[in-house]
Motif scaffolding. Sequence first.
Motif, PDB file in Angstrom:
ATOM      1  N   ALA A  16     -54.971   3.964   0.515  1.00 30.26           N
ATOM      2  CA  ALA A  16     -56.094   3.844  -0.425  1.00 30.26           C
ATOM      3  C   ALA A  16     -57.425   3.905   0.312  1.00 30.26           C
ATOM      4  O   ALA A  16     -58.383   4.526  -0.151  1.00 30.26           O
ATOM      5  N   LEU A  17     -57.470   3.277   1.477  1.00 27.58           N
ATOM      6  CA  LEU A  17     -58.706   3.254   2.269  1.00 27.58           C
ATOM      7  C   LEU A  17     -59.125   4.652   2.719  1.00 27.58           C
ATOM      8  O   LEU A  17     -60.314   4.972   2.763  1.00 27.58           O
ATOM      9  N   LEU A  18     -58.147   5.492   3.043  1.00 27.73           N
ATOM     10  CA  LEU A  18     -58.449   6.791   3.660  1.00 27.73           C
ATOM     11  C   LEU A  18     -58.247   7.990   2.737  1.00 27.73           C
ATOM     12  O   LEU A  18     -58.488   9.123   3.152  1.00 27.73           O
ATOM     13  N   HIS A  19     -57.848   7.773   1.480  1.00 27.65           N
ATOM     14  CA  HIS A  19     -57.459   8.916   0.646  1.00 27.65           C
ATOM     15  C   HIS A  19     -58.576   9.922   0.436  1.00 27.65           C
ATOM     16  O   HIS A  19     -58.319  11.106   0.263  1.00 27.65           O
TER      17      HIS A  19
ATOM     18  N   PRO B 182     -48.651   8.091   9.746  1.00 28.07           N
ATOM     19  CA  PRO B 182     -47.346   8.418   9.159  1.00 28.07           C
ATOM     20  C   PRO B 182     -47.509   9.323   7.934  1.00 28.07           C
ATOM     21  O   PRO B 182     -48.556   9.311   7.271  1.00 28.07           O
ATOM     22  N   SER B 183     -46.464  10.070   7.625  1.00 27.61           N
ATOM     23  CA  SER B 183     -46.534  11.034   6.518  1.00 27.61           C
ATOM     24  C   SER B 183     -46.878  10.370   5.190  1.00 27.61           C
ATOM     25  O   SER B 183     -47.530  10.982   4.342  1.00 27.61           O
ATOM     26  N   VAL B 184     -46.480   9.115   4.998  1.00 26.46           N
ATOM     27  CA  VAL B 184     -46.769   8.459   3.724  1.00 26.46           C
ATOM     28  C   VAL B 184     -48.285   8.337   3.513  1.00 26.46           C
ATOM     29  O   VAL B 184     -48.790   8.550   2.405  1.00 26.46           O
ATOM     30  N   ILE B 185     -49.028   8.047   4.563  1.00 19.17           N
ATOM     31  CA  ILE B 185     -50.489   7.926   4.451  1.00 19.17           C
ATOM     32  C   ILE B 185     -51.114   9.306   4.290  1.00 19.17           C
ATOM     33  O   ILE B 185     -51.994   9.510   3.451  1.00 19.17           O
ATOM     34  N   THR B 186     -50.651  10.257   5.078  1.00  9.37           N
ATOM     35  CA  THR B 186     -51.163  11.625   4.962  1.00  9.37           C
ATOM     36  C   THR B 186     -50.913  12.173   3.557  1.00  9.37           C
ATOM     37  O   THR B 186     -51.794  12.789   2.956  1.00  9.37           O
ATOM     38  N   ASP B 187     -49.710  11.918   3.016  1.00 10.90           N
ATOM     39  CA  ASP B 187     -49.380  12.413   1.671  1.00 10.90           C
ATOM     40  C   ASP B 187     -50.231  11.739   0.598  1.00 10.90           C
ATOM     41  O   ASP B 187     -50.575  12.369  -0.405  1.00 10.90           O
ATOM     42  N   CYS B 188     -50.570  10.462   0.795  1.00  9.70           N
ATOM     43  CA  CYS B 188     -51.426   9.779  -0.185  1.00  9.70           C
ATOM     44  C   CYS B 188     -52.799  10.441  -0.244  1.00  9.70           C
ATOM     45  O   CYS B 188     -53.442  10.468  -1.302  1.00  9.70           O
TER      46      CYS B 188
END
Length: 196
Positions: free
Chosen positions: A60-63, A98-104
């Motif tokens: 959320a912070l980086l989206h 991680p991919s979860v953050i990149t995907d978000c």
Amino acid sequence: MNPDFQTLTRDNIVAFIADIFDRRGGEEYLGEPVTMAQHMLQGATIAEQNGMPEEIIVGALLHDIGHFTSEFGTYHPDDTEDRHHEDAGAEVLERFFPSVITDCCRYHVAAKRYLCATRPEYFNRLSAASAHTLELQGGPMSAKEVAAFEANPNLKEIIQVRYLDEAGKRPDMDTPGFDHFAPMVQRMVDRHLGEG
């Protein structure tokens, strides 16, 4: 001594992002009643207050980090069309997170289209500015697009960050600054790249 931001590494990426928040976080956020930094910090704060996992908080912070495309060399003065901030941001993040953050980051725009297609009541949550950009972004997904989107292994997290994206637009909300979240951001980098 300030880190050399020309060469981003696991040791300076968090400081680099903090520097962007400091210098550019006060910029207008697409007609919303909050600044860019307020928007991203609000999403992260709401996630933290609700006991969500660190990858959701950092996601959320980086989206929307890709709105600062000139910071990453993806903006060019001759641009005549959308730089697709979600892709520009993900391109930078994928090296460190991680991919979860990149995907978000990469799919938070697609998630709006997905939710409008699969949960029509979601449209009522959209701010006026978000409803306007929905049409520019392709409108609600088709059934084929929905099926493809649902195959993403990080679907649940992407959707969660999308809800936080919509929630983080309150002009009266107090949040901690980026520094509060910086250790968490660094933990995500270390997790992705290994501790060594």
